[in-house]
Design a protein around this motif. Structure first.
Motif, PDB file in Angstrom:
ATOM      1  N   ARG A 151       3.377   3.328  -6.095  1.00 43.46           N
ATOM      2  CA  ARG A 151       2.848   2.874  -4.806  1.00 43.46           C
ATOM      3  C   ARG A 151       3.817   1.913  -4.119  1.00 43.46           C
ATOM      4  N   LEU A 152       4.449   1.039  -4.896  1.00 51.90           N
ATOM      5  CA  LEU A 152       5.402   0.099  -4.305  1.00 51.90           C
ATOM      6  C   LEU A 152       6.641   0.821  -3.778  1.00 51.90           C
ATOM      7  N   LYS A 163       5.809   2.371  -0.510  1.00 47.98           N
ATOM      8  CA  LYS A 163       5.790   1.378   0.560  1.00 47.98           C
ATOM      9  C   LYS A 163       7.197   1.033   1.031  1.00 47.98           C
ATOM     10  N   LYS A 164       8.171   1.016   0.092  1.00 43.09           N
ATOM     11  CA  LYS A 164       9.518   0.562   0.455  1.00 43.09           C
ATOM     12  C   LYS A 164      10.365   1.667   1.061  1.00 43.09           C
ATOM     13  N   THR A 182      -3.223  -1.278   0.761  1.00 41.09           N
ATOM     14  CA  THR A 182      -1.838  -1.459   0.379  1.00 41.09           C
ATOM     15  C   THR A 182      -1.880  -2.344  -0.830  1.00 41.09           C
ATOM     16  N   SER A 183      -2.976  -2.992  -0.941  1.00 40.51           N
ATOM     17  CA  SER A 183      -3.031  -4.005  -1.976  1.00 40.51           C
ATOM     18  C   SER A 183      -4.193  -3.825  -2.933  1.00 40.51           C
ATOM     19  N   ILE A 207      -1.915  -3.527  -6.237  1.00 41.72           N
ATOM     20  CA  ILE A 207      -0.552  -4.058  -6.192  1.00 41.72           C
ATOM     21  C   ILE A 207      -0.543  -5.480  -5.641  1.00 41.72           C
ATOM     22  N   LEU A 223       8.994  -3.422 -13.007  1.00 42.39           N
ATOM     23  CA  LEU A 223       7.820  -3.956 -12.334  1.00 42.39           C
ATOM     24  C   LEU A 223       7.500  -5.324 -12.918  1.00 42.39           C
ATOM     25  N   ARG A 225       1.305   1.690 -10.045  1.00 35.84           N
ATOM     26  CA  ARG A 225       1.731   0.550  -9.225  1.00 35.84           C
ATOM     27  C   ARG A 225       3.200   0.684  -8.822  1.00 35.84           C
ATOM     28  N   TYR A 254       0.279 -11.004  -7.442  1.00 38.25           N
ATOM     29  CA  TYR A 254       0.653  -9.682  -6.935  1.00 38.25           C
ATOM     30  C   TYR A 254       1.765  -9.086  -7.809  1.00 38.25           C
ATOM     31  N   TYR A 255       1.985  -7.796  -7.604  1.00 40.45           N
ATOM     32  CA  TYR A 255       3.045  -7.072  -8.314  1.00 40.45           C
ATOM     33  C   TYR A 255       4.220  -6.838  -7.364  1.00 40.45           C
ATOM     34  N   TYR A 256       5.415  -6.796  -7.925  1.00 38.82           N
ATOM     35  CA  TYR A 256       6.582  -6.481  -7.104  1.00 38.82           C
ATOM     36  C   TYR A 256       7.638  -5.821  -7.981  1.00 38.82           C
TER      37      TYR A 256
END
Length: 963
Positions: free
Chosen positions: A224-225, A228-229, A25-26, A42, A88, A221, A49-51
């Protein structure tokens, strides 16, 4: 070796850094891959980290001093607000930095609890839609500018396009919005979904100044985020790339082959260097559809086709569509392909991939089957039985049967944790393809012209061609060894036995029978030359050559010919054919009537040759083909369509002849034009204006015999409206545009940009006539955003070129006579808004500036352009009506209707009190070349009315009749 190392390292990271989920995940990081560094992490640590910052666009725009707008800058001509905005960010120990803006479309009726999840498509935009620099053209500073350091400081203006986060939607944004809306909130998998619907998420990331390895990784990235959300089906992750975004698409595939399900590239500038870096096998399981313009130079079709060949060599299934008439702008047409969305949605990661999509197993080789690499468990079955020991992404099938496989995102999965089984693939055992080669010309060199190279060709088409000399694979020039159906063998390869092995779907054939090649006159003279050569013409299209076989060791006979020298002109020798052994006659059917030919013969074999006969000091056997007096048959089915101002395109079916057709003669109104070719298409140009024509075609054979005439077609050059040409591309001035070709063509009633295929980066030209009722001094002007120019009768009057906001440029006064004036306008748009205004003033306008509209854009007063409502059947210009000549006589009332609608056309001729003198119903194809009205009785001198109705559109035109 490199490929295996990459796979080992990837699996290592999966187990050790994300052991509970597939490549999550990371952490996905590798410093030892052929393309440098793989870094799509990520999260790098708990504090690094990225968000995603949702609902905000990062920019320096301010609505008031110190107050950031935090929203996108509108650069599309349609409402893009359904796409959520976001960006991002990267959190580090030292700060919290912006990385990349994006726009996200969430499906209507989104249900976070929907068990199967939603598909997602990520679209990589082209150079022109970048957030700062489009190649060398930048909104701010240059390509080295970074928003993090902001040096030099970015403008804070509220209308600054820097980091706009909207132009990325230019190509495809509206199309994908429409595809999502077509779903109507229905869930993926609903059988009642419109096949053009996309019931999922759509992501448009925006790079700063082009897609590179770094910006592609940032886009991954973001993707992928989002996965995940949101409730996104990881088995249905799709990617599209436009122009430079095609490179970005391939960069993404290369870095995360486990992430993507299918890909579409439109005019991809390159392949992300996948093939040059030798990593094509790692992405071969992903089906790809590539679109290419036949006239594109970035990339050339040959470049794209070489990438495709290399991908197929690695086993990829590649769908390829070429638009021969298009340049770089393929995406607008690609988006309208009925299979565009179904191609994406028809693929899932669960699908089993076979090498090049084959369903065959080579009899002595296996067929490679695979699922995406990177998952933590695999299982394979044949005929419903689990295959012991088959527990990896790859499996080589060597036995016929029905195969399927599945994977899991966890180690040691329970039954519930396995992904779904793939659809079954049925494989059958087959023999390898057979290959056959032939020679082009002689292989006993040099030839009679001194030519030194041999040419061999495969008689059938195959996926791959492998050429050998004495059982050793040839290293042919360039990188296209296995694509050469025709191979040129040069003397540096040397004498020897040359063979070919071909392959389809990975199955290689046995070698062909050899061709023995001798270079540089090195073949031994060990065969007795044929004797008593003679020749005779047996028909106007055939000569027969005979000889005596004087040897018993030849493999065959070569027959050479040339036209006899005339008026000091020498012709080269050509090999007319090659026979088998013991043959003593040859029929040459590649000759022309009444032409003197010379022939030579020699015997050849796998070990040597004879001398030529007659010997080299003679000119050869002389044969004159007999005279042809038989005329060809008439061409048939002559048809004509309009192709521009005073241009008519003719097509017909060919004449038949006992020899061959040399050319065709087009005749109209006493004029004859030779086509200088046997082609059955011809464009008539520079035709007299405001004239009508009866056009016919005759065939002309090699002896000059003429056929009877074809059927006739009626056409005319009465002209109304404008012909336009339109091309997509990035220009900053009109001189940079190649105006000699166009991607799109059509007809409009007046100067308009509504036929554009995209909102920015395009050009248009307009060609037609402006009819002046009065002579005198006129001025012209254009108002445009961006550049425009106007010519009248070939003279440049207005130059309003360049990238600029709406600007008006006015010509000097020009003295003009009444009548039709040829008018030509060029326009291009760079970015943001586009507009074009064309006006004139003079005696016809009361010396006031007036827009040039459809009622004056015509070549003659008899032409009326009807303006009807736009519909699904056609554009606003429903049809144009011409009544000619006008004035006329009762027996010479002609009309022509050009229409884009398929409804029947009603034609009526009315007298001054409204009585019907003529009425008829015609299909559009019946009336497009013009018809004559034949009213009964005697018509008095005076005014009458021609009324034409098609659907809801009615047009009336007066006609004056004289006796």
């Amino acid at each position: 070796m490199v490929k295996n190392l990459f796979g080992f390292l990837l699996v290592f990271f999966l187990f050790n850094l994300a052991g509970y989920c597939q490549v999550d995940t990371s952490y996905v990081y590798n410093t030892n891959v052929p393309y440098g560094v793989l870094d799509i992490r990520i999260a790098k640590s708990a504090t690094n980290y990225y968000y995603l910052q949702e609902d905000q666009t990062f920019s320096f725009r301010e609505s008031a001093p110190g107050v950031k707008t935090n929203t996108y800058f509108d650069m599309t001509s349609w409402d893009s607000s359904p796409y959520k905005q976001g960006h991002l960010r990267e959190k580090t120990n030292a700060g919290d930095n912006f990385v990349m803006n994006y726009r996200l479309l969430i499906p209507d009726g989104y249900n976070p609890a929907f068990a199967e999840g939603y598909p997602i498509a990520m679209i990589m935009h082209g150079f022109g839609e970048s957030a700062n620099c489009q190649k060398l053209n930048c909104y701010h500073a240059d390509r080295t500018y970074s928003p993090i350091t902001n040096d030099p400081a970015a403008p804070a203006d509220s209308d600054s396009p820097l980091l706009n986060n909207d132009h990325n939607l230019l190509h495809g944004g509206r199309h994908h919005l429409g595809a999502m809306q077509k779903a109507g909130g229905k869930l993926p998998g609903d059988p009642s979904l419109d096949p053009r619907a996309f019931p999922g998420f759509v992501l448009f990331p925006q790079n700063l100044s082009g897609w590179t390895n770094f910006t592609a990784q940032d886009a991954i990235r973001i993707l992928r985020l989002l996965i995940k959300k949101y409730n996104i089906d990881e088995d249905r992750v799709y990617i599209e790339g436009i122009s430079n975004g095609g490179q970005g698409m391939f960069e993404c595939l290369k870095r995360a082959p486990w992430l993507f399900t299918a890909a579409i590239g439109m005019s991809s500038t390159n392949d992300g260097y996948i093939n040059a870096q030798g990593v094509a096998p790692s992405v071969a399981h992903i089906p790809v559809w590539l679109f290419q313009g036949g006239l594109d130079e970035e990339p050339y079709p040959s470049t794209t086709e070489r990438y495709i060949q290399q991908f197929r060599n690695a086993g990829m299934v590649v769908r390829y569509t070429v638009y021969p008439e298009l340049g770089h702008g393929t995406w607008n047409k690609a988006f309208t392909e009925p299979d565009f969305i179904p191609f994406l949605l028809g693929n899932t990661k669960a699908d089993l991939h076979s090498f090049e999509g084959t369903n065959m197993i080579c009899s002595d080789q296996g067929t490679r089957l695979e699922l995406p690499k990177g998952y933590l468990a695999y299982q394979w079955q044949r005929n419903g039985q689990t295959i012991a020991g088959a527990d990896s992404a790859l499996f080589y099938a060597r036995t016929a049967g029905k195969y399927r496989a599945r994977f899991a995102r966890v180690s040691n999965p329970t039954e519930a944790q396995w992904n779904q089984w793939s659809k079954e693939i049925t494989l059958t055992v087959t023999s390898p393809p057979q290959a056959n080669i032939s020679q082009i010309g002689t292989v006993v060199l040099k030839d009679l012209n001194g030519y030194a190279d041999a040419r061999l060709q495969s008689l059938e088409s195959h996926a791959h061609y492998y050429w050998y000399k004495n059982a050793a694979l040839l290293d042919l020039p360039g990188t296209a060894d296995d694509t050469l159906q025709v191979a040129t063998i040069t003397p540096n390869y040397g004498n020897g036995a040359y063979t070919l092995v071909v392959a389809d779907h990975g199955c290689k054939s046995a070698p062909t029978a050899p061709k023995y090649i001798f270079f540089n006159d090195s073949a031994p003279v060990n065969i007795t030359a044929p004797a008593a050569p003679a020749g005779i013409s047996t028909s106007p299209a055939e000569n027969t050559i005979t000889w005596k076989d004087a040897s018993n060791n030849e493999g065959g006979f070569e027959i050479w010919k040339r036209k006899a020298s005339t008026n000091g002109t020498s012709f080269p020798w050509v090999m007319a054919g090659i026979t088998g052994a013991n043959v003593t006659t040859f029929d040459d059917t590649g000759v022309e009537p009444t032409v003197n030919y010379q022939y030579k013969i020699r015997a050849v074999s796998n070990t040597g040759r004879s001398n030529y006969t007659p010997s080299p000091v003679n000119d050869g056997i002389a044969v004159q083909t007999i005279v042809d007096t038989e005329p060809p048959g008439a061409p048939t089915e002559l048809k004509a369509v309009y192709r521009g101002v005073q241009k008519i395109l003719l097509t017909w079916k060919p004449s038949t002849d006992n020899t061959r057709i040399r050319e065709y003669i087009v005749q109209y109104n006493g004029t004859s034009v030779a086509t200088a070719s046997a082609d059955t298409t011809f464009l008539l140009t520079a035709l007299p204006l405001n004239a009508q024509f009866d056009i016919t075609v005759k065939g002309k054979d090699l002896s000059g015999n003429l056929s009877p005439v074809s059927n006739s077609v009626k056409m005319n050059t009465y002209f109304g409206g404008l012909y336009y040409e339109h091309t997509t591309g990035l220009w900053t001035d009109l001189d940079s545009v190649d105006w000699t070709w166009a991607e799109f063509r059509g007809k409009v009633s007046e100067f308009t940009l509504r036929t554009k295929t995209q909102d920015d980066f395009f050009n248009m030209s307009f060609d037609g006539f402006l009819l002046l009722e009065n002579g005198g001094t006129y001025q012209f002007r254009t108002g445009s955003d961006d550049g425009s120019r106007l010519w009248l009768n070939g003279n440049l009057l207005v130059n309003n070129d360049g990238v600029h906001n709406f600007k008006i440029v006015t010509s000097a006064g020009r003295s003009l006579q009444k009548g039709p004036q040829r008018i030509y306008v060029q326009f291009f748009d760079y970015i943001e808004s586009d507009s074009l205004l064309v006006e004139y003033n003079g005696p016809d306008t009361g010396n006031k500036w007036t827009k040039i509209t459809s009622d004056v854009l015509k070549s003659d007063a008899s032409v009326v352009t009807a303006i009807g409502p736009a519909s699904d059947n056609g554009p606003e210009d429903s049809f144009r009506l011409s009544v000619y000549p006008n004035p006329t006589t009762q027996d010479n009332i002609n009309i022509l209707v050009e229409t884009v609608v398929t409804e029947p056309v009603q034609v009526r001729l009315l007298d001054p009190v409204g009585r019907n003198l003529f009425e008829g119903i015609f299909q559009p194809e019946e009336i497009t070349g013009g018809i004559s009205l034949s009213p009964p009785g005697i018509m008095n001198t005076g005014m009458y009315v021609v009324m034409v109705r098609q659907g809801s559109v009615v047009v009336r035109q007066k006609v004056i009749v004289k006796r």
